[in-house]
Scaffold this motif. Structure first.
Motif, PDB file in Angstrom:
ATOM      1  N   ALA A  88     154.595 -12.635 -14.071  1.00  0.00           N
ATOM      2  CA  ALA A  88     154.353 -12.194 -12.700  1.00  0.00           C
ATOM      3  C   ALA A  88     154.463 -10.683 -12.576  1.00  0.00           C
ATOM      4  CB  ALA A  88     155.352 -12.869 -11.765  1.00  0.00           C
ATOM      5  N   LYS A  89     155.443 -10.111 -13.282  1.00  0.00           N
ATOM      6  CA  LYS A  89     155.608  -8.661 -13.253  1.00  0.00           C
ATOM      7  C   LYS A  89     154.404  -7.961 -13.862  1.00  0.00           C
ATOM      8  CE  LYS A  89     159.483  -6.758 -14.416  1.00  0.00           C
ATOM      9  NZ  LYS A  89     160.691  -6.448 -15.202  1.00  0.00           N
ATOM     10  N   GLN A  90     153.824  -8.558 -14.891  1.00  0.00           N
ATOM     11  CA  GLN A  90     152.650  -7.971 -15.527  1.00  0.00           C
ATOM     12  C   GLN A  90     151.454  -7.978 -14.581  1.00  0.00           C
ATOM     13  OE1 GLN A  90     152.509  -6.363 -18.350  1.00  0.00           O
ATOM     14  NE2 GLN A  90     154.582  -6.808 -19.042  1.00  0.00           N
ATOM     15  N   GLN A  91     151.498  -8.853 -13.569  1.00  0.00           N
ATOM     16  CA  GLN A  91     150.406  -8.921 -12.607  1.00  0.00           C
ATOM     17  C   GLN A  91     150.749  -8.204 -11.301  1.00  0.00           C
ATOM     18  OE1 GLN A  91     147.370 -10.019 -13.311  1.00  0.00           O
ATOM     19  NE2 GLN A  91     148.126 -10.348 -15.377  1.00  0.00           N
ATOM     20  N   MET A  92     151.782  -7.382 -11.323  1.00  0.00           N
ATOM     21  CA  MET A  92     152.181  -6.598 -10.155  1.00  0.00           C
ATOM     22  C   MET A  92     152.324  -5.137 -10.557  1.00  0.00           C
ATOM     23  SD  MET A  92     153.240  -6.097  -7.022  1.00  0.00           S
ATOM     24  CE  MET A  92     153.719  -7.635  -6.242  1.00  0.00           C
ATOM     25  N   LEU A  93     151.762  -4.248  -9.772  1.00  0.00           N
ATOM     26  CA  LEU A  93     151.896  -2.817 -10.027  1.00  0.00           C
ATOM     27  C   LEU A  93     152.365  -2.146  -8.748  1.00  0.00           C
ATOM     28  CD1 LEU A  93     151.436  -0.699 -12.264  1.00  0.00           C
ATOM     29  CD2 LEU A  93     149.175  -0.293 -11.298  1.00  0.00           C
ATOM     30  N   ARG A  94     153.529  -1.490  -8.830  1.00  0.00           N
ATOM     31  CA  ARG A  94     154.121  -0.843  -7.650  1.00  0.00           C
ATOM     32  C   ARG A  94     153.941   0.667  -7.786  1.00  0.00           C
ATOM     33  NH1 ARG A  94     159.758  -3.405  -9.021  1.00  0.00           N
ATOM     34  NH2 ARG A  94     158.973  -2.534 -10.976  1.00  0.00           N
ATOM     35  N   ILE A  95     153.190   1.249  -6.849  1.00  0.00           N
ATOM     36  CA  ILE A  95     152.830   2.665  -6.927  1.00  0.00           C
ATOM     37  C   ILE A  95     153.366   3.412  -5.707  1.00  0.00           C
ATOM     38  CG2 ILE A  95     150.956   4.324  -7.128  1.00  0.00           C
ATOM     39  CD1 ILE A  95     149.212   2.091  -8.250  1.00  0.00           C
ATOM     40  N   GLY A  96     154.157   4.438  -5.964  1.00  0.00           N
ATOM     41  CA  GLY A  96     154.592   5.336  -4.913  1.00  0.00           C
ATOM     42  C   GLY A  96     153.666   6.541  -4.861  1.00  0.00           C
ATOM     43  N   PHE A  97     153.491   7.133  -3.672  1.00  0.00           N
ATOM     44  CA  PHE A  97     152.538   8.238  -3.595  1.00  0.00           C
ATOM     45  C   PHE A  97     152.808   9.126  -2.393  1.00  0.00           C
ATOM     46  CE2 PHE A  97     150.852   4.896  -0.971  1.00  0.00           C
ATOM     47  CZ  PHE A  97     150.260   5.539   0.102  1.00  0.00           C
ATOM     48  N   VAL A  98     152.393  10.391  -2.539  1.00  0.00           N
ATOM     49  CA  VAL A  98     152.283  11.296  -1.407  1.00  0.00           C
ATOM     50  C   VAL A  98     150.842  11.181  -0.908  1.00  0.00           C
ATOM     51  CG1 VAL A  98     154.122  12.865  -2.102  1.00  0.00           C
ATOM     52  CG2 VAL A  98     151.815  13.214  -3.003  1.00  0.00           C
ATOM     53  N   PRO A  99     150.568  11.508   0.365  1.00  0.00           N
ATOM     54  CA  PRO A  99     149.285  11.165   0.993  1.00  0.00           C
ATOM     55  C   PRO A  99     148.022  11.584   0.246  1.00  0.00           C
ATOM     56  CG  PRO A  99     150.838  11.879   2.653  1.00  0.00           C
ATOM     57  CD  PRO A  99     151.518  12.089   1.339  1.00  0.00           C
ATOM     58  N   ASN A 128     158.297  10.212  -0.017  1.00  0.00           N
ATOM     59  CA  ASN A 128     158.419  11.602  -0.439  1.00  0.00           C
ATOM     60  C   ASN A 128     158.833  11.672  -1.909  1.00  0.00           C
ATOM     61  OD1 ASN A 128     161.335  11.458  -0.677  1.00  0.00           O
ATOM     62  ND2 ASN A 128     161.495  11.760   1.523  1.00  0.00           N
ATOM     63  N   ASN A 129     158.839  12.884  -2.458  1.00  0.00           N
ATOM     64  CA  ASN A 129     159.111  13.073  -3.886  1.00  0.00           C
ATOM     65  C   ASN A 129     160.445  12.481  -4.317  1.00  0.00           C
ATOM     66  OD1 ASN A 129     156.729  14.469  -4.025  1.00  0.00           O
ATOM     67  ND2 ASN A 129     157.652  16.489  -4.213  1.00  0.00           N
ATOM     68  N   ASN A 130     161.501  12.815  -3.583  1.00  0.00           N
ATOM     69  CA  ASN A 130     162.845  12.392  -3.979  1.00  0.00           C
ATOM     70  C   ASN A 130     163.004  10.878  -3.949  1.00  0.00           C
ATOM     71  OD1 ASN A 130     163.599  15.053  -4.376  1.00  0.00           O
ATOM     72  ND2 ASN A 130     164.462  15.289  -2.324  1.00  0.00           N
ATOM     73  N   GLU A 131     162.437  10.250  -2.929  1.00  0.00           N
ATOM     74  CA  GLU A 131     162.543   8.802  -2.821  1.00  0.00           C
ATOM     75  C   GLU A 131     161.786   8.111  -3.958  1.00  0.00           C
ATOM     76  OE1 GLU A 131     164.003   5.315  -0.886  1.00  0.00           O
ATOM     77  OE2 GLU A 131     164.550   7.438  -0.898  1.00  0.00           O
ATOM     78  N   GLN A 132     160.650   8.667  -4.324  1.00  0.00           N
ATOM     79  CA  GLN A 132     159.887   8.097  -5.435  1.00  0.00           C
ATOM     80  C   GLN A 132     160.667   8.186  -6.742  1.00  0.00           C
ATOM     81  OE1 GLN A 132     155.569   8.646  -5.795  1.00  0.00           O
ATOM     82  NE2 GLN A 132     155.676   9.909  -3.939  1.00  0.00           N
ATOM     83  N   MET A 133     161.281   9.335  -6.996  1.00  0.00           N
ATOM     84  CA  MET A 133     162.031   9.495  -8.232  1.00  0.00           C
ATOM     85  C   MET A 133     163.248   8.580  -8.268  1.00  0.00           C
ATOM     86  SD  MET A 133     160.666  11.320 -10.491  1.00  0.00           S
ATOM     87  CE  MET A 133     159.128  10.561  -9.959  1.00  0.00           C
ATOM     88  N   ARG A 134     163.862   8.394  -7.137  1.00  0.00           N
ATOM     89  CA  ARG A 134     165.027   7.498  -7.074  1.00  0.00           C
ATOM     90  C   ARG A 134     164.618   6.072  -7.429  1.00  0.00           C
ATOM     91  NH1 ARG A 134     167.555   3.988  -3.731  1.00  0.00           N
ATOM     92  NH2 ARG A 134     165.912   4.098  -2.154  1.00  0.00           N
ATOM     93  N   LEU A 135     163.483   5.639  -6.911  1.00  0.00           N
ATOM     94  CA  LEU A 135     163.052   4.262  -7.127  1.00  0.00           C
ATOM     95  C   LEU A 135     162.501   4.036  -8.524  1.00  0.00           C
ATOM     96  CD1 LEU A 135     161.401   3.431  -3.682  1.00  0.00           C
ATOM     97  CD2 LEU A 135     163.640   2.740  -4.547  1.00  0.00           C
ATOM     98  N   ILE A 136     161.827   5.031  -9.093  1.00  0.00           N
ATOM     99  CA  ILE A 136     161.290   4.827 -10.438  1.00  0.00           C
ATOM    100  C   ILE A 136     162.414   4.804 -11.473  1.00  0.00           C
ATOM    101  CG2 ILE A 136     160.842   7.239 -11.112  1.00  0.00           C
ATOM    102  CD1 ILE A 136     158.188   6.255 -12.302  1.00  0.00           C
ATOM    103  N   LYS A 137     163.472   5.571 -11.221  1.00  0.00           N
ATOM    104  CA  LYS A 137     164.629   5.536 -12.119  1.00  0.00           C
ATOM    105  C   LYS A 137     165.344   4.196 -12.051  1.00  0.00           C
ATOM    106  CE  LYS A 137     165.554  10.506 -12.223  1.00  0.00           C
ATOM    107  NZ  LYS A 137     166.471  11.604 -11.809  1.00  0.00           N
ATOM    108  N   LYS A 138     165.307   3.565 -10.875  1.00  0.00           N
ATOM    109  CA  LYS A 138     165.936   2.252 -10.706  1.00  0.00           C
ATOM    110  C   LYS A 138     165.019   1.119 -11.186  1.00  0.00           C
ATOM    111  CE  LYS A 138     168.058   1.235  -6.936  1.00  0.00           C
ATOM    112  NZ  LYS A 138     168.314   1.005  -5.500  1.00  0.00           N
ATOM    113  N   GLY A 139     163.795   1.460 -11.566  1.00  0.00           N
ATOM    114  CA  GLY A 139     162.857   0.445 -12.001  1.00  0.00           C
ATOM    115  C   GLY A 139     162.170  -0.277 -10.865  1.00  0.00           C
ATOM    116  N   GLU A 140     162.236   0.281  -9.644  1.00  0.00           N
ATOM    117  CA  GLU A 140     161.634  -0.359  -8.476  1.00  0.00           C
ATOM    118  C   GLU A 140     160.243   0.180  -8.164  1.00  0.00           C
ATOM    119  OE1 GLU A 140     164.360  -0.342  -5.187  1.00  0.00           O
ATOM    120  OE2 GLU A 140     166.005  -1.125  -6.403  1.00  0.00           O
ATOM    121  N   LEU A 141     159.802   1.192  -8.914  1.00  0.00           N
ATOM    122  CA  LEU A 141     158.431   1.679  -8.883  1.00  0.00           C
ATOM    123  C   LEU A 141     157.941   1.787 -10.326  1.00  0.00           C
ATOM    124  CD1 LEU A 141     158.297   4.575  -6.221  1.00  0.00           C
ATOM    125  CD2 LEU A 141     157.262   2.305  -6.040  1.00  0.00           C
ATOM    126  N   ASP A 142     156.642   1.535 -10.528  1.00  0.00           N
ATOM    127  CA  ASP A 142     156.067   1.626 -11.871  1.00  0.00           C
ATOM    128  C   ASP A 142     155.338   2.951 -12.081  1.00  0.00           C
ATOM    129  OD1 ASP A 142     156.812  -1.119 -12.452  1.00  0.00           O
ATOM    130  OD2 ASP A 142     155.210  -1.673 -11.059  1.00  0.00           O
TER     131      ASP A 142
END
Length: 301
Positions: A88-99, A128-142
């Protein structure tokens, strides 16, 4: 005691014959006999009664067989569920972004990714930048798209694109009389600046530009999002400097004017974890590389 001991025991208990069980388990009979002996020593009771003529379960062995089957069934279920989650994880992609990524990147990458992976679910999060970095370090963004190069031991960052900044002002502002506004004329003007908490890179870039040109803005508002920034200009509160991608979003009562000096540029970076095993994340980066000619060794553009 290991799961293989339970599998060996169950097979022997079902066959009641070491030779047949060994053939079924693709192992040698002496090795199988030793495994059962080791199991009995671990359990501390006799599980099988063996003679030259036959093999029988002891009373203890019959109880152990029932529980061993339940244990193996639960272990198999655990494996199946873990694999299901992984699939299921392989079929999910979580992307954070600025506009800007929503306008300048996604339309050129995501359609092809969906064609290649029709079952793929994509979750897009504007952060925003900081929130994205926080989540990718936690593995909550790919994948993340930010204004900063976060290259480190954990994160791989690659330059994607560079865009100009534009100077925006109300249509009836006195500075609209200039076809090209002298930079010194910006000294003391009412100014709406993107808030540092949401757009730190842009915030600092604007202040650095003012300092380098010997001017000082009269900052009357700190906007925590692009839309509020644009609307503030539209109702005549002041002027601003924003990324060029917002030009199509301009209101009728706002205008863009070039300055006598060039405004700085704003970079966009894509980042992902170096240890990611997510196939779709790698496919996304491959497509992105084809479209934007990313250079994995270029981290300081």
């Amino acid at each position: 005691m290991e799961l293989r001991h339970l599998r060996y025991f169950i097979t022997v208990a079902e066959e009641l014959n070491f030779s047949k069980a060994a053939l079924k388990l693709y192992t040698a009979q002496p090795s199988l006999s030793q495994q059962i002996k080791d199991l009995e020593e671990d359990v501390g009771v006799k599980l099988l009664h063996r003679t030259k003529r036959k093999v029988e379960l002891t009373e203890e062995g019959a109880v152990f067989l029932e529980q061993a089957r339940l244990t193996l069934a639960q272990a198999d279920k655990a494996v199946a569920m873990a694999r299901q989650v992984s699939k299921a994880k392989q079929q999910m992609l979580r992307i954070g972004f600025v506009p800007v990524a929503e306008m300048k990147v996604f339309p050129y990458v995501l359609p092809n990714l969906r064609v290649q992976n029709p079952d793929l679910k994509i979750e897009l999060l504007s952060l925003n930048n900081n929130e994205q970095m926080r989540l990718i370090k936690k593995g909550e963004l790919d994948i993340t798209f930010t204004r900063q190069n976060f290259q480190n031991d954990e994160i791989e960052s690659q330059f994607v694109l560079r865009e100009p900044l534009i100077f925006i002002l109300p249509k009836d502002h006195p500075l609209t009389k200039y076809e090209r506004i002298p930079v010194k004329a910006l000294d003391g003007i009412d100014f709406i600046i993107p808030a540092a908490e949401e757009s730190l890179t842009l915030h600092n870039l604007i202040l650095d530009f003012a300092k380098q040109n010997g001017i000082e803005f009269n900052i009357i508002q700190k906007a925590d999002n692009i839309l509020f920034n644009i609307n503030s200009i539209g109702i005549g509160l002041g002027c601003t400097i924003l990324p060029g991608y917002i030009a199509p979003l301009m209101m009728e009562n706002t205008v863009i004017r070039p300055l006598s000096v060039e405004l700085p540029f704003l970079d966009l970076y894509v980042s992902y974890r170096k240890d990611t095993a997510l196939v779709t994340a790698h496919k996304f980066i491959e497509l992105l590389t084809k479209v934007f000619y990313l250079d994995i060794n270029r981290n300081d553009a």
